[in-house]
Write an enzyme that holds these catalytic residues in place. Structure first.
Site, PDB file in Angstrom:
ATOM      1  CG  HIS A  46      -3.537   3.126   3.002  1.00 53.28           C
ATOM      2  ND1 HIS A  46      -3.833   3.056   1.676  1.00 53.28           N
ATOM      3  CD2 HIS A  46      -3.534   1.824   3.405  1.00 53.28           C
ATOM      4  CE1 HIS A  46      -4.374   1.663   1.403  1.00 53.28           C
ATOM      5  NE2 HIS A  46      -3.855   1.056   2.540  1.00 53.28           N
ATOM      6  CB  CYS A  63      -0.709   0.009   1.035  1.00 57.91           C
ATOM      7  SG  CYS A  63      -2.047  -1.477   1.062  1.00 57.91           S
ATOM      8  CG  ASN A 119      -7.011  -0.749   1.386  1.00 56.79           C
ATOM      9  OD1 ASN A 119      -6.222  -0.219   0.411  1.00 56.79           O
ATOM     10  ND2 ASN A 119      -6.659  -1.417   2.519  1.00 56.79           N
TER      11      ASN A 119
HETATM   12  O1  UT7 Z   1      -3.804  -1.773   3.393  1.00 59.42           O
HETATM   13  C1  UT7 Z   1      -3.912  -2.259   5.005  1.00 59.42           C
HETATM   14  C2  UT7 Z   1      -5.116  -3.496   4.604  1.00 59.42           C
HETATM   15  N1  UT7 Z   1      -5.377  -3.844   5.976  1.00 59.42           N
HETATM   16  C3  UT7 Z   1      -6.342  -3.189   6.724  1.00 59.42           C
HETATM   17  O2  UT7 Z   1      -6.320  -1.920   6.862  1.00 59.42           O
HETATM   18  C4  UT7 Z   1      -7.043  -4.088   7.812  1.00 59.42           C
HETATM   19  C5  UT7 Z   1      -6.822  -3.312   9.258  1.00 59.42           C
HETATM   20  N2  UT7 Z   1      -7.946  -3.931  10.038  1.00 59.42           N
HETATM   21  C6  UT7 Z   1      -9.274  -3.671  10.099  1.00 59.42           C
HETATM   22  O3  UT7 Z   1      -9.679  -3.074   9.301  1.00 59.42           O
HETATM   23  C7  UT7 Z   1     -10.161  -4.539  11.063  1.00 59.42           C
HETATM   24  O4  UT7 Z   1      -9.429  -5.370  11.736  1.00 59.42           O
HETATM   25  C8  UT7 Z   1     -11.267  -5.342  10.220  1.00 59.42           C
HETATM   26  C9  UT7 Z   1     -12.507  -4.368   9.460  1.00 59.42           C
HETATM   27  C10 UT7 Z   1     -10.674  -6.271   9.226  1.00 59.42           C
HETATM   28  C11 UT7 Z   1     -12.075  -6.254  11.259  1.00 59.42           C
HETATM   29  O5  UT7 Z   1     -12.648  -5.410  12.220  1.00 59.42           O
HETATM   30  P1  UT7 Z   1     -12.335  -5.957  13.798  1.00 59.42           P
HETATM   31  O6  UT7 Z   1     -12.935  -4.770  14.739  1.00 59.42           O
HETATM   32  O7  UT7 Z   1     -10.940  -6.105  14.108  1.00 59.42           O
HETATM   33  O8  UT7 Z   1     -13.195  -7.154  13.933  1.00 59.42           O
HETATM   34  P2  UT7 Z   1     -12.387  -8.639  14.230  1.00 59.42           P
HETATM   35  O9  UT7 Z   1     -11.526  -9.269  13.274  1.00 59.42           O
HETATM   36  O10 UT7 Z   1     -11.832  -8.418  15.658  1.00 59.42           O
HETATM   37  O11 UT7 Z   1     -13.785  -9.391  14.427  1.00 59.42           O
HETATM   38  C12 UT7 Z   1     -14.571  -9.343  15.321  1.00 59.42           C
HETATM   39  C13 UT7 Z   1     -15.849 -10.454  14.951  1.00 59.42           C
HETATM   40  C14 UT7 Z   1     -15.582 -11.655  15.164  1.00 59.42           C
HETATM   41  O12 UT7 Z   1     -16.559 -12.563  15.273  1.00 59.42           O
HETATM   42  P3  UT7 Z   1     -16.360 -13.167  16.971  1.00 59.42           P
HETATM   43  O13 UT7 Z   1     -15.158 -13.924  16.682  1.00 59.42           O
HETATM   44  O14 UT7 Z   1     -16.094 -12.062  17.957  1.00 59.42           O
HETATM   45  O15 UT7 Z   1     -17.627 -13.836  16.813  1.00 59.42           O
HETATM   46  C15 UT7 Z   1     -15.641 -11.836  13.405  1.00 59.42           C
HETATM   47  O16 UT7 Z   1     -15.773 -12.929  13.128  1.00 59.42           O
HETATM   48  O17 UT7 Z   1     -16.596  -9.680  13.794  1.00 59.42           O
HETATM   49  C16 UT7 Z   1     -16.635 -11.019  12.956  1.00 59.42           C
HETATM   50  N3  UT7 Z   1     -16.479 -10.401  11.597  1.00 59.42           N
HETATM   51  C17 UT7 Z   1     -17.421 -10.024  11.025  1.00 59.42           C
HETATM   52  N4  UT7 Z   1     -18.957  -9.800  11.021  1.00 59.42           N
HETATM   53  C18 UT7 Z   1     -19.577  -9.504  10.336  1.00 59.42           C
HETATM   54  C19 UT7 Z   1     -15.489 -10.364  10.925  1.00 59.42           C
HETATM   55  N5  UT7 Z   1     -15.518  -9.765   9.685  1.00 59.42           N
HETATM   56  C20 UT7 Z   1     -16.929  -9.624   9.504  1.00 59.42           C
HETATM   57  C21 UT7 Z   1     -17.889  -9.198   8.647  1.00 59.42           C
HETATM   58  N6  UT7 Z   1     -19.316  -8.937   9.152  1.00 59.42           N
HETATM   59  N7  UT7 Z   1     -17.349  -8.624   7.558  1.00 59.42           N
END
Ligand code: UT7
Length: 334
Positions: free
Chosen positions: A261, A123, A291
């Site tokens: 970014h 990125c 993104n």
């Molecule tokens: O260029 C760089 C590229 N990468 C990034 O910028 C990514 C940076 N990270 C993020 O933006 C965030 O970590 C995400 C948006 C990817 C995820 O958000 P989060 O608040 O960190 O969620 P999490 O991964 O901690 O997941 C929380 C819960 C999980 O369920 P459980 O285990 O608590 O039951 C996930 O399975 O949310 C669930 N989950 C979803 N639920 C509905 C994960 N993705 C989704 C979804 N819809 N799309």
């Protein structure tokens, strides 16, 4: 095809033209909720993304989108293709392994003979390309450069993985930079650490001997530990911006815009808070582009210019982060 004249005097480039390209097709959060178990509310709350542009994969390949963004940047700058001495393209999802995407951009704009190459730094790649072009300029070897970021990330998304497929989109952005004797020297910092490399990866699919290996084909799509990347971004980006202001002795309160970014609105809001800066200084496009990796910063700059928000002399911090892990920051005068 004459080589660009060498000049003894050091000159830094000013951004004089901007252009971008976004595919017409939109993918909304509601569309995504028909593909994976998710919802508009969840995606908006955690990322601030509402829609993303998805390429027509037969036509809108990165070399094509980059070429159009570059043509638009040239038009905006009022510079003809033959005046360009260097094209540097950043692309993590190229449609050809070679020639470089920069060579295709050269073909699209109708230049013959200039230097062309790509940089690979995920990125932050567009900032790396920008800094590379500035180094060529400050060495007196070039006067006008095109710096392009172009991506078709939707080709690398695992559409069964709700943790990643909601985040990415496709598009391109480009800037013309021209040597300007009134410009201060290019001010930048770039960092990388491979200690956390595994939290954001994508294997090359073209390793046929490994296709039978368990889990290999899955790894040819984006693999990401979202929480790790989030933590990395909100920790390291404020740090590198403070490091930049200390190194080049400027006050963050005097900065007009922080162009970050566009990965996640929550990341940008946290960074603004940690820097003690008003969120109004952090313009965003992530809401409707998602993104778009290397294309995100030039795309945002282009939109700001079209909206009349960019004025000559404004002080701008640009910063990006991504796989590697890599991160970078620039302090520029627009
Ligand atoms: O260029 C760089 C590229 N990468 C990034 O910028 C990514 C940076 N990270 C993020 O933006 C965030 O970590 C995400 C948006 C990817 C995820 O958000 P989060 O608040 O960190 O969620 P999490 O991964 O901690 O997941 C929380 C819960 C999980 O369920 P459980 O285990 O608590 O039951 C996930 O399975 O949310 C669930 N989950 C979803 N639920 C509905 C994960 N993705 C989704 C979804 N819809 N799309």
């Amino acid at each position: 095809m004459a080589a660009t004249e060498y000049r003894e005097e050091q000159m830094t480039g000013r951004i004089t033209g901007l252009g971008s390209y976004l595919p017409e097709k939109l993918l909304t959060n509601d569309d995504l909720s028909g593909i994976v178990e998710t919802s508009d509310e969840w995606i908006m709350e955690r990322t601030g993304i509402k829609t993303r542009h998805i390429a027509d994969h037969m036509k809108e390949v990165p070399s094509y989108m980059g070429g159009i963004a570059a043509q638009r940047a040239l038009e905006d700058a009022g510079v003809s293709a033959s005046e360009i001495d260097l094209i540097v393209t950043a692309c993590s999802t190229p449609d050809k392994m070679f020639p470089s995407m920069a060579c295709y951009v050269q073909k699209a704009i109708g230049n013959d003979g200039c230097m062309c190459f790509d940089v690979s730094s995920a990125c932050p790649g567009w900032l790396v390309a920008f800094n590379t072009a500035q180094c060529f300029m400050e060495s007196g070897n070039i006067r006008k450069a095109l710096v392009v970021g172009t991506e078709c990330l939707s080709n690398y998304v695992d559409w069964t993985d709700r943790g990643t497929c909601i985040l990415f989109g496709d598009g391109a952005g480009a800037a013309v930079i021209e040597a300007d004797e009134t410009m201060p020297a290019n001010k930048f910092i770039m960092h990388a650490t491979s200690n956390k490399a595994e939290c954001l990866t994508c294997e090359s699919r073209m390793q046929p001997d490994r296709w039978e290996e368990e889990g290999f084909l899955k790894n040819t799509y984006f693999q990401m530990d979202g929480r790790d990347v989030f933590r990395f971004a909100v920790t390291e980006v404020p740090k590198i911006i403070k490091e930049l202001s200390a190194k080049y002795e400027f006050d963050l309160n005097d900065v007009d815009y922080f162009i970050l970014h566009q990965a996640n609105a929550r990341i940008i809001e946290t960074i603004a808070k940690r820097l003690g800066q008003d969120i109004e200084k952090f313009p965003m496009t992530v809401y409707d582009t998602g993104n778009i990796s290397t294309a995100s910063i030039p795309n945002l700059l282009d939109r700001m210019k079209k909206e009349g928000k960019l004025k000559k002399g404004q002080k701008i911090v640009m910063s990006s982060f991504g796989a590697g892990l890599t991160w970078a920051a620039n302090y520029i005068e627009y």
